[in-house]
Every structure is written in structure tokens, then in C-alpha cells.
Design an enzyme around this catalytic site. Structure first.
Site, PDB file in Angstrom:
ATOM      1  N   GLY A   1      40.294  41.868  43.070  1.00  0.00           N
ATOM      2  CA  GLY A   1      38.882  41.512  42.894  1.00  0.00           C
ATOM      3  C   GLY A   1      38.427  40.029  42.798  1.00  0.00           C
TER       4      GLY A   1
ATOM      5  N   GLY B   1      48.008  33.834  39.955  1.00  0.00           N
ATOM      6  CA  GLY B   1      48.088  34.426  41.265  1.00  0.00           C
ATOM      7  C   GLY B   1      47.696  33.705  42.375  1.00  0.00           C
TER       8      GLY B   1
ATOM      9  N   ARG C   1      40.876  22.572  40.396  1.00  0.00           N
ATOM     10  CA  ARG C   1      40.130  22.459  41.505  1.00  0.00           C
ATOM     11  C   ARG C   1      39.829  23.828  41.933  1.00  0.00           C
ATOM     12  NH1 ARG C   1      42.180  21.875  47.772  1.00  0.00           N
ATOM     13  NH2 ARG C   1      40.132  21.782  48.821  1.00  0.00           N
ATOM     14  N   ILE C   2      38.350  24.055  42.383  1.00  0.00           N
ATOM     15  CA  ILE C   2      37.697  25.167  42.566  1.00  0.00           C
ATOM     16  C   ILE C   2      37.615  25.376  44.217  1.00  0.00           C
ATOM     17  CG2 ILE C   2      35.567  26.609  42.512  1.00  0.00           C
ATOM     18  CD1 ILE C   2      36.863  26.020  39.792  1.00  0.00           C
TER      19      ILE C   2
ATOM     20  N   GLN D   1      34.434  34.934  39.228  1.00  0.00           N
ATOM     21  CA  GLN D   1      35.336  35.133  38.280  1.00  0.00           C
ATOM     22  C   GLN D   1      35.208  34.648  36.832  1.00  0.00           C
ATOM     23  OE1 GLN D   1      37.950  37.427  39.052  1.00  0.00           O
ATOM     24  NE2 GLN D   1      39.544  35.862  38.756  1.00  0.00           N
TER      25      GLN D   1
ATOM     26  N   GLY E   1      43.706  28.050  38.039  1.00  0.00           N
ATOM     27  CA  GLY E   1      43.382  29.426  37.854  1.00  0.00           C
ATOM     28  C   GLY E   1      42.101  29.687  36.955  1.00  0.00           C
ATOM     29  N   VAL E   2      41.250  30.712  37.506  1.00  0.00           N
ATOM     30  CA  VAL E   2      39.967  30.845  36.808  1.00  0.00           C
ATOM     31  C   VAL E   2      39.860  32.484  36.114  1.00  0.00           C
ATOM     32  CG1 VAL E   2      38.825  29.022  37.937  1.00  0.00           C
ATOM     33  CG2 VAL E   2      39.030  31.239  39.049  1.00  0.00           C
ATOM     34  N   GLY E   3      40.901  33.138  36.511  1.00  0.00           N
ATOM     35  CA  GLY E   3      40.925  34.556  36.127  1.00  0.00           C
ATOM     36  C   GLY E   3      40.586  35.097  34.983  1.00  0.00           C
ATOM     37  N   GLU E   4      41.063  34.212  33.930  1.00  0.00           N
ATOM     38  CA  GLU E   4      40.946  34.730  32.311  1.00  0.00           C
ATOM     39  C   GLU E   4      40.229  33.823  31.473  1.00  0.00           C
ATOM     40  OE1 GLU E   4      44.812  36.974  31.730  1.00  0.00           O
ATOM     41  OE2 GLU E   4      45.227  35.622  33.406  1.00  0.00           O
TER      42      GLU E   4
END
Ligand code: FES
Ligand code: FES
Lengths: 180, 707
Positions: free
Chosen positions: B470, B512, B592-593, B602, B665-668
Site C-alpha cells: 500500500g 523498502g 528525495r520524494i 504515506q 523513506g517515508v513509510g513510518e
């Protein structure tokens, strides 16, 4: 003699009539998923708490996990697979796709079916718990973000796509300005 | 034909809809329990009704006589599997996934049997009818901060205890001291898609269609358990309905594999929502103590953070909550300790922003308390204690743009106009307040392998054992591959979620997409070299492969993190105790996005987790039974639409110079700090400090009034 444990039912699903011999314990959700291979309708809790299994039953939204298949005999079901017009997505589907109204996608069919019904319910003048003026003559309230949130609250999203879902519903309803 | 690699493309960095989005909005995307297989049988797990003891007997005969029931697996008739191996993370496995191996019951809901039948209805009825007799033993599930049997424990290379400087002396010399205890409850992942596996044995090969966050991990664990070569196990997980740390190897895959072997036909095991509360791990409750000592101007002299969490009797897991205090603020003395206590409960596990989510609640609340004590603006206090180097490690930082996040956030939120006094703003009967908190999360990469093929028709195929749970990874990787290949994204086919694509890190630790992107760009570089000769592409295409195990660990040691500043506005109803978040803004410096559309999702998704954690989520364990009260989505409320206001996330430019693509990383990170920002806003609204999550109405109502 043991009482029968199966019955034959007829369901119209996405415009197609199906005759099925179903176990009396089978929910409408499992009949769709396991028997008709319509797995677009999701099972998030199987007990009426998440909305992932939302379908349109005779045009109104319903959680299909709380409905026994035998009790749906003769009724008309629309699932997420039945919303698009050929290759043309339903405006709600298109808005979810364009505005990223989902992440993992598992709550999405339920959100989309619910949103289709929300837009109709609103247009028909149904009030919600946050509608200030509920007199019939008041007409439909403005479909604000608050109204959309209230009306969509039976559909949980664990990924946290809430902001994008509300925007998607507003866009599909043509009420985007009101709901940003 | 020669592939179109000459034109420049800059797909990455611009908004792209999800490549699998159409399948998800039309219901065409199939998840693990949705793949039809001929001859499929259905398994239903049976959980123990005691929290500790032994299974004396399982009355299988009446259930086996029920229509459609094929078998009942339990410890008395199930083949043994291996549990003494080393996992891909270098740890010993949590043995609780290895079901039906002995007669001991280690927590309430422990899997004691699997009823397999022709249909799910028959399996379920058999499972509900199955009588299991237990020799019950006394259990202990009572978690509290003062457990005498707690002990310090290292975790994933992090020491249990760090100690720098003279904490007691610095505290004694401090003009202002904050010394407070904070608690967070047991939280559950509750991914919307319940765990499910559809399993068959194909010759000697184990074929598993599963919902998980790393096909390669599940492959490796199952290969170990069933004593197979990894190549003899294939795990596929094309679409995954959320994971959040909870989708590793669990009872469902193992039970399905055991049953499929015993019956010689494919078996599906799907967990119920209620079973997930016992079987997939969870975030442990924490009890944390923070001691801050500062000069009158707010400069920290001492920072102490002790945290305690529970673990099971059979496996150790640390909720590394004190970690945030090792990297957050400068102080002459630092002391941190992470301890665990063993209880008769399921083993906890990682859950979105592990460690940082509860740890930042304690630390960032304490910093707000210190700001109030010192009479300093909370942002200014943080700026005064901004460290030059890792406060405990002494290592240089990677990019650290926390101050820029606060500046930009303060400007957008209107922080400058804030009256610092608590309890003075009203909207009708509601009290209004605003609060802020810092966020940070580890930014690292782990090894992965990838294969990139230049096809004869001018398109490209990437194969990598990535998982899109997701996050938008499939789309981000498509953009990254297209950029590296200098082609358009629609010429790239991204194939993921299959252990046959080779080993790769999972969707975990906010690593990831970064880890997979690294492998893909390496493979593309190799491919471009091979194509440089200008020879044509043969019909089978040209494939180049990569393995980043060498490069990702080659970086010089640094404190590498992503950062953020969270801003919340709340309204508190003093009549009902209800807290509502009215606004939430997060500004992040998170590398970087790659795809702004999905990255924003996210980040806001994480922030919504923070609201949910702050106000709603709490799994309640009954000490008498040892089990949960209301283990479902009614008893455990996750934020619904009506709970979530306008949540806004944005970022400052922060490409990571050490990453080939610039990703952090932007998940958390979106989760981190939100609960503190909300609690700090509640203090600002009411003048009352809340140190225990969630901020339930009864807690708000019964809190002693502000002094
Ligand atoms: S599956 Fe029907 S409401 Fe959750
Ligand atoms: S998109 Fe994953 S649960 Fe809503």
C-alpha cells in the site's frame, strides 16, 4: 429426516442472474467471493464492523457479511466489479484513482460502493448525524467534508487514506470546492 | 530493435497514479485469499481458551464425523518442523508460528488445532464444535512499569543501556527538572486484509500465495521450517492489503502448509479478525520514565529515558522506545535503558514506527513540559538543544533538516501568533489548544537483488522481490527504473511480490523502496553497459542483475535519519471529555520524494495513525482470563473518517547524498511525534498534562484540574 442445509437461490449480480445452491450458513459476502468468484468485495472483519464488504443491495449500501445469502434470494446486487461502464470507470472510481483515494486497496471496493450510495443518499435529501437542519423542506445540506466524513464512517481504512478518500468522494459528487 | 534509451525522462519527482490503481478501484486486484485453485480445502484455526497450561486431549472424533470435515490437525498428529534456525534478520525465530508442535499453551488464543473441510462454513463449524481439554496453569499477563522481574535487553544491534556523562550530577545541578512517567497501551496493526495463505505442494515444491511484507522472508522461514532448499519454496504476494510490521511468518502459512501436505491437496487458511489479535504480533504496551535536567534557559544538562515493554515467555522482542532519546537532543549527560518483562502473552513485534512511536510520545511530551517550566517556546527549546553530532554515538549526522521543518511548519501553521498560556481559548464550550513535536526515523538501506531485462520490443521488465503493501512502492520503483533507463514509465513492467525474483529486503523499517531502488539502479547501470555496444536485442531480451549486499553496508558510520515537525490543533469538550483534532500539519525532511502523490498519502497515512494512537487505540487485556476484551474492530477502535480532520503533509528538499536515488523513506516517520503533539495541544487547551495514551474521554474528564 434431517432438515435441509442447502437452498437454491437466485441473485442478480451486476446485471447477471445466477442460480445457486447455497449452504444456509453462507453469507452473501462468501457467496460472491467463493461461489461467484467476485472477489472484488472484501472481507475485513466478517462481522459488520469495517465496511470492506459493502455492496449495493437493491440500490442501497449494505454490509454483505451480515446478510445470509438465502436472505438475499431474488435481490439485486451491485458490487465494485459492476460499477464501471465497460472501460469507462464510474466517476467515483475515477476520482479514487486520480486523487489516490487508497493505498493498499483492500478497503477500497467498500469505500467506493459506499461513496456511490452516499452521493445518491445526499442527492435524495437524506440528512446525516451532522446535518444542522433536518427538516424535509430544508433540502439536501451542502456536501461538506464534515458531511462526507460522517456518512463514510462505516468504512474503515487502516492505511490512513481518509484525506484522499474524502476528496475523492467530493470530486465525484461535484462538490470538491465545498470539501477541501 | 534498439530500446528507446536516448531521450531524457524525468518521471521520478512528479505525481503519478498507482500503476495497479485501476485494478484496485475495479476490484480486479486479487489478494492472497482470492486466487482460485482446483480442489481447494479450507482450514480454520482453533485458539486456546486458556492463557497457560497444557492440552490434555483434543476430541477429534465428533468433528471428523461432521459433514465435509477432512482432518483435524493438532499437536498429537502433526509432523514436526524445525525451529532452531537463524532468520534473515540474524535472529532466532519466534517459535510461535510453528504450530501444533507440542502440548503447551503459551497465551490465550494459542493455536491448538486446525479443522480442514471442503468449505469454509464446514471448517468453521467444525472449529467451533471442537472440544479441547486443558490442564490449566496460573498465568501472569499484568504489565506495569514496576515489574521487579524486568531485565535489560539488546535489540537488533542496539545496546540495552547507554550511559554518557554524570546524569545524577547534572540533574542535581539543573535549574529545572522534569521527571515524569508515560505509558502507552497495547496497539494492534489491524491491516484491513486479514492474514491468509493459499498453499499447495507441487511435486516436492511448496507453493504459497500469501499476504506478507516480504516474499523472500517467508520463503526463507518456510524453507527452514520444512527443511527444504529455498528454491523449493515459492511465495507470491502480488497484492497485500496492508501490513504495518505484522505480516511476517505466522500460524496461517505454516498450518496451511502442514495441512496441504497431510491431505495431498491445496489448503487455504485465512485468519479471522479476532484471531489476528492473538496470532500476528502487536505493539507492546510501554512504561517509560523521562528525566530532563536543564539550565534556566532550557539548555539540557541531562536526558534520561528508561523504557519497559512486555514480551512472551518464548521469544524476546524489544519495543525500542528509548532509541529516540539517543539521537534527539544534546545534553552533557545521557542515560537510556530498554528493558523487557516476560509474560504469558503473545510475542509483540514491530508495528509502524516501532520504538519511535511510543518513545517520541514520552520524549516530546517531556520536552513540552520542560518548555512550559522554563517559559520558553517549545520550538525554540528544541532549537537550543539541537545536537551537532549524535549525542550518544558521537557520529556525524547525515542530512538533518529538523530546524527547517520547524521553521516551515511554524510559518504554515501560524505558530508565531500562539499565546503560550494554557486553558485560555474557547470555541463555545470547547477549549482550544495547539501543540507541536519533533519526529525522526532511521534512514537506512538493506541488501536486495534485482533483474532488469531489455525486451526485444523496446520495453523493459524489472523483476525484484519487493512488496507493495500500500506504500506505492510498485509505482515509485517504476518511476525510478524509467528514470535510470531514460525511458517513459509506461515502457517499464514492474514485477514484484515473488520469491522467485531473488532475495530482497522487505517492506519494513522505511527501507523498502530505498533498498529496492538501489538494486534496480545498479541493475540498470549494468544493463546500460551491456547495451552500450549497440548490438540488437535478441528475442529473449538482455538481462542484467544486481546484488547490493556489498554497497549498502559500505557506507561510513553516521546517524542517518529522516526528520519532521508535527503541529496539532485540538478542541476539548470539558463536558464529555472528548478530544477532537481539528488540524494536523507535518513538514518532513525525508529524502528525495519520488512520487509526490503517493508519498503524501504515506505521510498523511502515518499521521492519521498518530491521531488514532493518541485518541483511540487500546487493546485491553483482562488479567483474570489473560485474553483481550473486545478483540475486534468495535472493541478496538481505529480512526474512522469522522475522527480525521484536514491532515496536511509537505516536505522540504532533502535528497540523501549517499543514496543513488536520494531516498530516505517515508513509510513510518508520519506517525512519529503526532501523539505528543496532540497531548501537548490538549495541555495547551486545558492546562492538564496527559501522560497516558490514549487520551480517552474518561481520562480527560477525571483528570485533576490544572493547578
Ligand atoms: S467484512 Fe463486512 S463489515 Fe467488515
Ligand atoms: S487503503 Fe488500505 S485499508 Fe484503506
Amino acid at each position: 429426516m434431517a432438515p435441509p442445509v442447502h437452498s437454491e437461490i437466485t441473485l442478480t449480480v451486476n446485471g447477471e442472474e445466477h442460480t445457486l445452491l447455497v449452504d444456509h450458513r453462507t453469507t452473501l459476502l462468501d457467496a460472491l467471493r467463493e461461489r461467484l468468484d467476485l472477489t472484488g468485495t472484501k472481507k475485513g472483519c466478517d462481522q459488520g464492523q469495517c465496511g470492506a464488504c459493502t455492496v449495493l443491495l437493491d440500490g442501497r449500501r449494505a454490509v454483505s457479511c451480515l446478510q445470509l445469502a438465502v436472505a438475499a434470494e431474488g435481490r439485486t446486487v451491485t458490487t465494485v466489479e459492476g460499477l464501471a461502464d465497460g472501460d469507462r470507470l464510474h466517476p467515483v472510481q475515477q476520482a479514487f484513482l486520480d486523487l489516490d483515494g487508497f493505498q493498499c486497496g483492500y478497503c477500497t471496493p467498500g469505500q467506493i460502493c459506499s461513496a456511490v450510495a452516499v452521493i445518491e443518499e445526499h442527492a435524495a435529501g437524506w440528512p446525516s448525524a451532522v446535518t444542522a437542519d433536518v427538516r424535509p423542506e430544508a433540502g439536501p445540506p451542502e456536501l461538506t467534508a464534515e458531511e462526507i466524513r460522517e456518512r463514510m464512517s462505516g468504512n474503515l481504512c487502516r492505511c490512513g487514506a481518509h484525506v484522499q478518500i474524502v476528496r475523492s468522494v467530493a470530486r465525484a459528487a461535484g462538490a470538491e470546492e465545498a470539501a477541501v | 530493435m534498439t530500446p528507446a534509451t536516448t531521450t531524457e525522462h524525468t518521471a521520478a519527482g512528479t505525481a503519478h497514479r498507482r500503476v495497479e490503481g485501476r485494478d484496485k478501484v475495479t476490484g480486479a486486484a486479487r489478494y492472497a485469499a482470492e486466487i482460485p485453485l482446483a480442489g481447494l480445502a479450507h482450514g480454520w484455526l482453533v485458539g486456546s481458551t486458556v492463557a497457560r497450561g497444557r492440552v490434555r486431549s483434543v476430541e477429534t472424533a465428533p468433528v471428523l464425523a461432521m459433514p465435509g470435515v477432512l482432518t483435524v490437525l493438532h499437536h498429537g498428529n502433526t509432523a514436526r518442523v524445525t525451529t532452531d534456525y537463524v532468520t534473515v534478520l540474524g535472529t532466532s525465530p519466534d517459535p510461535t508460528a510453528a504450530v501444533f508442535q507440542h502440548d503447551q499453551v503459551q497465551h490465550m488464543g494459542w493455536p491448538v488445532a486446525l479443522v480442514v473441510a471442503e468449505t469454509p462454513e464446514q471448517a468453521r463449524e467444525g472449529a467451533e464444535a471442537l472440544v479441547v481439554h486443558y490442564d490449566e496453569e496460573p498465568h501472569d499477563t499484568a504489565f506495569s512499569g514496576d515489574r521487579a522481574d524486568a531485565y535489560p535487553l539488546d535489540s537488533m544491534g542496539q545496546p540495552a543501556v547507554t550511559d554518557k556523562g554524570e546524569t545524577e550530577a547534572e540533574l542535581a545541578a539543573s535549574a529545572v527538572v522534569v521527571d515524569a512517567c508515560y505509558t502507552t497501551p497495547e496497539n494492534h496493526h489491524n491491516a484491513m486484509e486479514p492474514h491468509a495463505a493459499t498453499v499447495r505442494w507441487d511435486g516436492g515444491r511448496l507453493d504459497v500465495i500469501d499476504s506478507n511484507q516480504s516474499a523472500a522472508w517467508i520463503q526463507s522461514e518456510l524453507a527452514n521450517m520444512f527443511s527444504l532448499d529455498p528454491q523449493s519454496v515459492r511465495v507470491r504476494s502480488e497484492h497485500v492489503g496492508g501490513a504495518f510490521g505484522g505480516k511476517g511468518v505466522r500460524a496461517h502459512q505454516v498450518a496451511a502448509a502442514l495441512a496441504a501436505r497431510a491431505l495431498g491437496r491445496p489448503v487455504r487458511v485465512a485468519m479471522t479478525r479476532r484471531q489476528m489479535f492473538a496470532l500476528i504480533g502487536y505493539r507492546s504496551p510501554t512504561a517509560q520514565r523521562i528525566r530532563l535536567g536543564a539550565d534556566a534557559d532550557g539548555r539540557l544538562r541531562a536526558l534520561q529515558h528508561d523504557s519497559l515493554n512486555q514480551t512472551s515467555t518464548v521469544h524476546e522482542h524489544v519495543e525500542a522506545s528509548a532509541g529516540v532519546s539517543r539521537v534527539g537532543y544534546d545534553a552533557a549527560a545521557h542515560r537510556t535503558a530498554q528493558r523487557v518483562v516476560r509474560l504469558d502473552v503473545p510475542t509483540p513485534t514491530w508495528m509502524r514506527a516501532p520504538g519511535e512511536a511510543p518513545g517520541s510520545f514520552a520524549l516530546e511530551s517531556a520536552m513540552d513540559e520542560l518548555a512550559a517550566e522554563c517559559g520558553i517556546d517549545p520550538i525554540e527549546l528544541r532549537m537550543r538543544n539541537e545536537p551537532e553530532r549524535g549525542p550518544v554515538s558521537g557520529l556525524p549526522f547525515g542530512s538533518r533538516r529538523l530546524p527547517d521543518c520547524f521553521r516551515e511548519g511554524a510559518r504554515r501553521f501560524g505558530w508565531a501568533d500562539r499565546d503560550p498560556r494554557p486553558g485560555v481559548r474557547r470555541d463555545g464550550r470547547r477549549l482550544l489548544g495547539t501543540g507541536t513535536a519533533a519526529a525522526s526515523f532511521l534512514a537506512m538501506a538493506m541488501p536486495a537483488t534485482a533483474a532488469v531485462t531489455a525486451e526485444a520490443d523496446g520495453t523493459f521488465t524489472v523483476r525484484i522481490g519487493a512488496a507493495d503493501v500500500g506504500t506505492g512502492a510498485r509505482t515509485a520503483l517504476t518511476l525510478i527504473a524509467a528514470e535510470a533507463l531514460r525511458t517513459a514509465p509506461d515502457r517499464v513492467r514492474m514485477r514484484i511480490g515473488d520469491s522467485d525474483f531473488g532475495p530482497a529486503w522487505g517492506a519494513a523499517g522505511s527501507m523498502g523502496t530505498r533498498s529496492w531502488a538501489w538494486a534496480i539502479t545498479d541493475a540498470v547501470a549494468a544493463l546500460r553497459e551491456r547495451l552500450a555496444g549497440g548490438a540488437g536485442i535478441p528475442p529473449e531480451g538482455v538481462t542484467a542483475r544486481s546484488d547490493t549486499s556489498g554497497s549498502v553496508f559500505g557506507l561510513a558510520p553516521r546517524e542517518r535519519r529522516a526528520y519532521g515537525a508535527q503541529f496539532a490543533e485540538v478542541a476539548v469538550d470539558p463536558g464529555t471529555g472528548e478530544v477532537r483534532v481539528r488540524r494536523l500539519l507535518g513538514i518532513f525532511a525525508a529524502g528525495r520524494i519520488v512520487n509526490p502523490l503517493t508519498a503524501r498519502s504515506q505521510l498523511t497515512g502515518g499521521m492519521i495513525w498518530g491521531i488514532s494512537m493518541a485518541l483511540h487505540e487500546e487493546a485491553v487485556r483482562d488479567p483474570v482470563s489473560g485474553g483481550h476484551v473486545g478483540a475486534d474492530l468495535a472493541g478496538y477502535h481505529v480512526a474512522a473518517h469522522a475522527d480525521i480532520p484536514a491532515v496536511e503533509a509537505d516536505w522540504v528538499d532533502d535528497p540523501d547524498p549517499e543514496d543513488p536515488v536520494g531516498i530516505k523513506g517515508v513509510g513510518e516517520i508520519g506517525v512519529v511525534g503526532v501523539a505528543a503533539a496532540v497531548a501537548n495541544a490538549v495541555w495547551h487547551a486545558t492546562g492538564v498534562r496527559h501522560r497516558h495514551l490514549p487520551l480517552r474521554p474518561d481520562r480527560v474528564l477525571t483528570a485533576p484540574p490544572a493547578a
